[in-house]
Write an enzyme that holds these catalytic residues in place. Structure first.
Site, PDB file in Angstrom:
ATOM      1  N   LEU A 169       0.841  -1.207   0.000  1.00 54.24           N
ATOM      2  CA  LEU A 169       0.000   0.000   0.000  1.00 54.24           C
ATOM      3  C   LEU A 169       0.871   1.250   0.000  1.00 54.24           C
ATOM      4  O   LEU A 169       1.914   1.285   0.652  1.00 54.24           O
ATOM      5  CB  LEU A 169      -0.919   0.019   1.223  1.00 54.24           C
TER       6      LEU A 169
ATOM      7  N   GLY B 231       2.801  -4.947   7.923  1.00 57.11           N
ATOM      8  CA  GLY B 231       1.834  -3.904   8.238  1.00 57.11           C
ATOM      9  C   GLY B 231       0.915  -3.603   7.067  1.00 57.11           C
ATOM     10  O   GLY B 231      -0.294  -3.756   7.162  1.00 57.11           O
ATOM     11  N   ASP B 232       1.487  -3.194   5.950  1.00 56.51           N
ATOM     12  CA  ASP B 232       0.653  -2.864   4.784  1.00 56.51           C
ATOM     13  C   ASP B 232       1.152  -3.599   3.545  1.00 56.51           C
ATOM     14  O   ASP B 232       1.075  -3.086   2.431  1.00 56.51           O
ATOM     15  CB  ASP B 232       0.634  -1.346   4.558  1.00 56.51           C
ATOM     16  N   GLU B 233       1.685  -4.797   3.757  1.00 62.16           N
ATOM     17  CA  GLU B 233       2.186  -5.600   2.644  1.00 62.16           C
ATOM     18  C   GLU B 233       1.348  -6.858   2.480  1.00 62.16           C
ATOM     19  O   GLU B 233       1.005  -7.509   3.461  1.00 62.16           O
ATOM     20  CB  GLU B 233       3.638  -6.027   2.916  1.00 62.16           C
TER      21      GLU B 233
END
Lengths: 355, 194
Positions: free
Chosen positions: A199, A240-242
């Protein structure tokens, strides 16, 4: 024999912590339990105000003011021991000019019982002190049992989390789940694509709108990714945002490109959360088992990563396939600092500026 | 049934007979479980099964097993807090007997959902009493008989106890207090936390 003796005997049973003060302010009777707090010496004949200090109300320093405070709750302590806080009430009597002060340990009864080695016999049979001590011990035993249970549950939970294959926030596979699935698919010799989706601007959402917004966005992202793949594909949240996707039986890059670009386009739409729009975007990089003679999990993840960073460097919201060239450029770039690697990447038609 | 009850049976078996015997008991009575949590609630049917399995595995007649458990609860060092709570009931053994009527309520004050057998003490005079025990589990009279015997020792009182059988589902235990201060008894300080 003192005319007041029968009354004093009554008081010693009903209020074993009574102290009677005579007209001159001298102590003339001390109940059996009150005597215990003096540790053996009797304060009889001493001035009440030499032995006790009335802390509240503050202005009680003589028999007149003590008499005037009859019926009120008094806070006192011994001059000898500031620590032993006592509650008391004074009433006139039993003798004509006498004042009876009935003492109580109040909330410090637990300490007092220990300090003065008091027994049940030291309390009036109607006194609730023993019940209070019972309750305190019963409650601490029950609390200890509950704490033990909490500790066991906590460690069981930690262990379960460690062994879990699912990310609790999104319901997607976690890194462990991904590794297991990847190993299995490679062992089966399956053809598949490994797509790494990261993201963009997620940190900004977290920082400005808070963790609740961040969590909501991650859940929405998970839904979008899931809805864009087939049920036998794997979607994992690996950081986290992967996110990492394993797409089965798709060998044609144009189809993969289409899938990736549609995801990116949907992820670039604002996500409303409590009246605010959360604006994120995503970049993606893909590698395929068909690129390798012998596909290897670690190698594929690194290569998808390289492709992902090529997308990011090319301006985000893009999708890039891994090429040998990318790896060569990365080796070249080491030490020389990053530049635009110029990899072939594609971007969806995105409305508005996502930066 | 409150987990405390099953946990008490578990502790009794482990402390007196060892963990291997306990595994054998629980394998028969409640397969798939190895230990009970004191603060959880379990199906009522498990407790009688545990007791019957203990009686079989430990080769101890059921009434004697119940007596042993009762005595264990208030005399084993691992359960010192429970002994202390019982001692809060009274200053001497007679005082303690009088407090038995309140025992279920006292227990509930400590652990709100703990249900103990209903107890009723009748005074027959001259140091003779009958305690009626009405509980969900068979043998509560035997359990209290064992408990009272251990508490009499604790207070240093000389008593004779006898299980009088069951009348209308209520077990009767006769108590004769021969001498309240027969022996030294064990120490009990109000203010010392176990």
């Amino acid at each position: 024999m003192d005319a007041q003796t029968p009354l004093r005997d009554m008081l010693d049973v009903l209020c074993p912590m009574n102290v009677i003060v005579d007209a001159d302010g001298a102590i003339c009777n001390v109940g059996p339990t009150a005597l215990r707090i003096f540790g053996g010496y009797s304060p009889v004949k001493k001035s009440f105000f030499d032995v006790f200090e009335v802390a509240r109300p503050r202005d009680i320093t003589c028999t007149q003011s003590l008499r005037a405070a009859a019926g009120r709750k008094l806070h006192l302590h011994l001059h000898a021991s500031q620590k032993r806080a006592l509650k008391a009430v004074a009433v006139p009597g039993p003798g004509p000019d006498e004042i009876t002060v009935n003492l109580s340990f109040g909330i410090s009864v637990i300490d007092a019982v220990r300090a003065h080695a008091l027994t049940a016999a030291d309390f009036a049979p109607t006194d609730l002190a023993i019940e209070m001590l019972y309750l305190m011990e019963a409650k601490s035993a029950a609390m200890e049992a509950s704490r033990g249970l909490s500790r066991r549950l906590q460690s069981a939970r930690a262990q379960a989390e460690q062994q879990a294959l699912t990310d609790t926030l999104t319901g997607l596979s976690n890194r462990r789940g991904l590794d297991a699935m990847l190993a299995e698919m490679l062992a089966e010799g399956e053809e598949f694509a490994l797509m790494h989706v990261d993201l963009d601007y997620f940190k900004a959402v977290n920082d400005t709108l808070g963790h609740a917004a961040g969590d909501f966005v991650l859940q929405r992202v998970a839904e979008i990714l899931r809805s864009e793949v087939r049920s036998h594909d794997t979607v994992a949240r690996t950081g986290g945002d992967e996110f990492v996707l394993l797409l089965r039986q798709v060998a044609e890059p144009p189809i993969l490109d289409q899938i990736a670009l549609r995801m990116i386009e949907r992820l670039t739409q604002p996500i409303p959360f409590e009246g605010e729009d959360c604006q994120i975007s995503a970049s993606a990089g893909t590698t395929l088992t068909s690129y390798y003679e012998v596909a290897d999990a670690e190698r594929m993840i690194t290569d998808a990563d390289l492709a992902l960073y090529a997308s990011k460097n090319a301006g985000r919201a893009r999708h890039t396939f891994y090429t040998e060239d990318l790896r060569a450029r990365m080796v070249e770039r080491r030490g020389a600092g990053a530049g635009n690697d110029g990899a072939a990447s594609s971007a969806p038609e995105v409305q508005g500026d996502v930066a | 049934m409150h987990g405390l009850v099953n946990k008490a049976i578990q502790s009794f078996v482990i402390d007196n007979y060892g963990a291997t015997q306990w595994s054998a008991v629980v394998r028969v009575a409640h397969p798939g479980c190895t230990e009970f949590e004191a603060m959880w609630t379990y199906e009522d049917a498990i407790t009688p099964r545990l007791l019957e399995a203990s009686s079989d595995v430990l080769d101890r007649p059921y009434p004697e097993l119940m007596e042993d458990i009762g005595a264990y609860l208030v005399s084993h060092p691992n359960l010192e807090p429970l002994r202390r709570l019982m001692r809060f009931g009274g200053m001497d053994f007679e005082d303690f007997l009088y407090s038995l009527d309140d025992l279920p309520d006292r227990a509930r004050l400590a652990v709100a959902d703990l249900e103990l057998p209903r107890l009723d003490l009748r005074e027959l005079g001259e140091g003779r009493y009958v305690l009626s025990c009405e509980g969900k589990i068979d043998g509560s009279g035997h359990l209290f008989l064992g408990l009272l015997r251990a508490m009499a020792d604790d207070y240093g009182a000389l008593v004779t106890l006898d299980h009088q059988g069951v009348q209308n589902g209520v077990e009767q235990v006769s108590i004769t207090l021969l001498e309240a201060a027969f022996a030294e008894g064990r120490e009990f300080e109000l203010g010392v936390r176990a």
